[in-house]
Motif scaffolding. Structure first.
Motif, mmCIF file in Angstrom:
data_model
loop_
_atom_site.group_PDB
_atom_site.id
_atom_site.type_symbol
_atom_site.label_atom_id
_atom_site.label_comp_id
_atom_site.label_asym_id
_atom_site.label_seq_id
_atom_site.Cartn_x
_atom_site.Cartn_y
_atom_site.Cartn_z
ATOM 1 N N SER A 44 -15.337 34.643 97.806
ATOM 2 C CA SER A 44 -14.476 35.135 96.727
ATOM 3 C C SER A 44 -13.162 35.644 97.293
ATOM 4 C CB SER A 44 -15.171 36.258 95.954
ATOM 5 O OG SER A 44 -16.345 35.789 95.322
ATOM 6 N N SER A 45 -12.091 35.421 96.547
ATOM 7 C CA SER A 45 -10.774 35.901 96.956
ATOM 8 C C SER A 45 -10.819 37.398 97.227
ATOM 9 C CB SER A 45 -9.762 35.596 95.852
ATOM 10 O OG SER A 45 -8.476 36.060 96.207
ATOM 11 N N GLY A 46 -10.167 37.806 98.323
ATOM 12 C CA GLY A 46 -10.131 39.219 98.693
ATOM 13 C C GLY A 46 -11.091 39.579 99.809
ATOM 14 N N GLU A 47 -11.983 38.653 100.163
ATOM 15 C CA GLU A 47 -12.945 38.914 101.239
ATOM 16 C C GLU A 47 -12.310 38.741 102.612
ATOM 17 O OE1 GLU A 47 -16.860 37.130 101.179
ATOM 18 O OE2 GLU A 47 -16.596 36.589 99.075
ATOM 19 N N LEU A 55 -19.782 22.097 105.050
ATOM 20 C CA LEU A 55 -20.672 21.650 103.993
ATOM 21 C C LEU A 55 -21.637 20.593 104.533
ATOM 22 C CD1 LEU A 55 -21.384 21.817 100.982
ATOM 23 C CD2 LEU A 55 -19.762 19.958 100.581
ATOM 24 N N LEU A 56 -22.933 20.830 104.357
ATOM 25 C CA LEU A 56 -23.947 19.891 104.825
ATOM 26 C C LEU A 56 -24.378 18.933 103.716
ATOM 27 C CD1 LEU A 56 -26.212 22.217 106.995
ATOM 28 C CD2 LEU A 56 -24.410 20.663 107.764
ATOM 29 N N CYS A 57 -24.505 19.439 102.508
ATOM 30 C CA CYS A 57 -24.826 18.584 101.371
ATOM 31 C C CYS A 57 -24.357 19.267 100.095
ATOM 32 C CB CYS A 57 -26.321 18.268 101.305
ATOM 33 S SG CYS A 57 -27.372 19.667 100.882
ATOM 34 N N GLY A 58 -24.120 18.450 99.063
ATOM 35 C CA GLY A 58 -23.606 18.984 97.808
ATOM 36 C C GLY A 58 -22.116 18.749 97.678
ATOM 37 N N SER A 59 -21.464 19.601 96.918
ATOM 38 C CA SER A 59 -20.024 19.470 96.680
ATOM 39 C C SER A 59 -19.457 20.840 96.332
ATOM 40 C CB SER A 59 -19.773 18.493 95.525
ATOM 41 O OG SER A 59 -18.392 18.390 95.237
ATOM 42 N N ILE A 60 -18.330 21.193 96.939
ATOM 43 C CA ILE A 60 -17.715 22.486 96.664
ATOM 44 C C ILE A 60 -16.227 22.322 96.393
ATOM 45 C CG2 ILE A 60 -19.410 23.771 98.011
ATOM 46 C CD1 ILE A 60 -17.468 23.969 100.273
ATOM 47 N N LEU A 61 -15.673 23.302 95.708
ATOM 48 C CA LEU A 61 -14.253 23.304 95.365
ATOM 49 C C LEU A 61 -13.583 24.540 95.945
ATOM 50 C CD1 LEU A 61 -14.400 22.319 91.571
ATOM 51 C CD2 LEU A 61 -13.785 20.825 93.486
ATOM 52 N N ILE A 62 -12.357 24.358 96.439
ATOM 53 C CA ILE A 62 -11.507 25.468 96.855
ATOM 54 C C ILE A 62 -10.559 25.747 95.698
ATOM 55 C CG2 ILE A 62 -9.968 26.373 98.629
ATOM 56 C CD1 ILE A 62 -12.680 25.450 99.684
ATOM 57 N N ILE A 63 -10.621 26.953 95.134
ATOM 58 C CA ILE A 63 -9.849 27.246 93.933
ATOM 59 C C ILE A 63 -9.059 28.544 94.072
ATOM 60 C CG2 ILE A 63 -11.582 26.087 92.510
ATOM 61 C CD1 ILE A 63 -12.461 28.904 91.564
ATOM 62 N N SER A 86 -8.972 28.431 108.537
ATOM 63 C CA SER A 86 -7.721 29.133 108.832
ATOM 64 C C SER A 86 -7.876 30.636 108.663
ATOM 65 C CB SER A 86 -6.602 28.614 107.918
ATOM 66 O OG SER A 86 -6.315 27.260 108.189
ATOM 67 N N PHE A 87 -8.580 31.067 107.617
ATOM 68 C CA PHE A 87 -8.790 32.491 107.371
ATOM 69 C C PHE A 87 -9.741 33.094 108.400
ATOM 70 C CE2 PHE A 87 -7.838 30.670 103.156
ATOM 71 C CZ PHE A 87 -6.705 31.410 102.846
ATOM 72 N N ALA A 88 -10.839 32.384 108.675
ATOM 73 C CA ALA A 88 -11.849 32.905 109.591
ATOM 74 C C ALA A 88 -11.310 33.049 111.010
ATOM 75 C CB ALA A 88 -13.079 32.003 109.590
ATOM 76 N N CYS A 89 -10.391 32.182 111.385
ATOM 77 C CA CYS A 89 -9.857 32.183 112.754
ATOM 78 C C CYS A 89 -8.595 33.027 112.893
ATOM 79 C CB CYS A 89 -9.593 30.751 113.220
ATOM 80 S SG CYS A 89 -11.101 29.771 113.419
ATOM 81 N N THR A 90 -8.215 33.734 111.830
ATOM 82 C CA THR A 90 -7.069 34.642 111.886
ATOM 83 C C THR A 90 -7.595 36.064 111.743
ATOM 84 O OG1 THR A 90 -5.637 32.993 110.843
ATOM 85 C CG2 THR A 90 -4.847 35.271 110.868
ATOM 86 N N GLY A 92 -8.440 39.666 110.859
ATOM 87 C CA GLY A 92 -7.946 40.572 109.832
ATOM 88 C C GLY A 92 -7.470 39.906 108.557
ATOM 89 N N ALA A 93 -7.456 38.570 108.530
ATOM 90 C CA ALA A 93 -6.946 37.862 107.352
ATOM 91 C C ALA A 93 -7.881 38.041 106.163
ATOM 92 C CB ALA A 93 -6.774 36.382 107.661
ATOM 93 N N VAL A 94 -7.301 38.189 104.976
ATOM 94 C CA VAL A 94 -8.055 38.273 103.733
ATOM 95 C C VAL A 94 -7.843 36.973 102.974
ATOM 96 C CG1 VAL A 94 -8.294 39.479 101.531
ATOM 97 C CG2 VAL A 94 -7.824 40.775 103.617
ATOM 98 N N ILE A 95 -8.903 36.312 102.570
ATOM 99 C CA ILE A 95 -8.745 35.024 101.910
ATOM 100 C C ILE A 95 -8.155 35.206 100.509
ATOM 101 C CG2 ILE A 95 -10.633 34.005 103.238
ATOM 102 C CD1 ILE A 95 -12.362 34.110 100.754
ATOM 103 N N ASN A 96 -7.252 34.299 100.139
ATOM 104 C CA ASN A 96 -6.624 34.364 98.816
ATOM 105 C C ASN A 96 -7.089 33.218 97.924
ATOM 106 O OD1 ASN A 96 -5.365 32.249 100.070
ATOM 107 N ND2 ASN A 96 -3.274 32.860 99.524
#
Length: 219
Positions: A44-47, A55-63, A86-90, A92-96
């Motif tokens: 979720s945004s803000g984390e 992703l191993l199986c299924g389908s996901i969206l970046i929104i 990009s967020f995980a490797c920065t 202190g970054a908070v995902i938007n």
């Protein structure tokens, strides 16, 4: 993990590595799986996050969603591909952005701290992973640039033509299948669905395109 080893091995992150190297890398990266039901928010945004998702199986969206719940689709992720790198490797970054399971999905999580340190390990050639990670991030930036090209067009018609032209060029043929439903396409192009559907009908009437569900042909 063994059930998904073939998918993991074919992932761009492990390009150029054999199964033995890949298995060693997964152990080093503290890899673990987690299942998500349809419509579940994976992130979720803000984390703040410290793991890269694959992703191993299924389908996901970046929104992206605003305060009122209006949704803008940035990308769709298919099996074997990374997200949130990009967020995980920065530090202190908070995902938007948010990551949502479009259908029941399984995600492999990899430690971003270990990922960035993999170049110094002796159990496998971590330089391959670092190079592959850089290539993945660069490809995502190019994809985002393409999306900006589409949505910067002034009218819904121009946005549609820009997107469909880009899909045809990517496919290398004039007939192709798009990865979005009508609502998802409207969200991706940041337009009203009804207005977009009306414009698609006009484009077909004008002899510029033919379409049936997700199958399109440029004329």
């Amino acid at each position: 993990m063994k059930n998904f080893l073939e998918i993991v091995s074919l992932s761009p992150l492990f390009n150029g590595m054999d199964d033995s190297e890949t298995e060693s890398a997964l152990k080093f990266l503290d890899a673990y799986e987690r299942d998500y039901e349809k419509n579940t928010y994976i992130l979720s945004s803000g984390e703040k996050i410290d793991s890269v998702g694959m992703l191993l199986c299924g389908s996901i969206l970046i929104i992206q969603e605003d305060f009122w719940g209006n949704r803008n689709i940035l990308a769709g992720i298919s099996a074997g591909n990374l997200f949130a790198e990009s967020f995980a490797c920065t530090p202190g970054a908070v995902i938007n952005v948010s990551v949502v399971a479009e259908e029941k999905s399984t995600v492999l999580w990899l430690s971003s701290e270990k990922l960035l340190a993999s170049g110094s390990t002796s159990s496998f050639d971590g330089r391959k992973i670092i190079n592959n990670l850089i290539s993945e991030i660069s490809a995502k930036n190019l994809h985002l640039n393409t999306k900006i090209t589409h949505i910067c067009k002034r009218t819904t018609r121009d946005k549609l033509l820009s997107y469909l032209s880009g899909e045809a060029q990517k496919a290398g043929v004039s007939e192709f299948v798009i990865p979005f439903s009508r609502q998802q396409l409207a969200d991706y192009l940041s337009v009203d669905r009804s207005a977009m559907s009306a414009e698609l009908s006009k484009l077909q009437k004008d002899g510029l395109i033919k379409f049936s569900k997700n199958n399109f042909k440029l004329l």
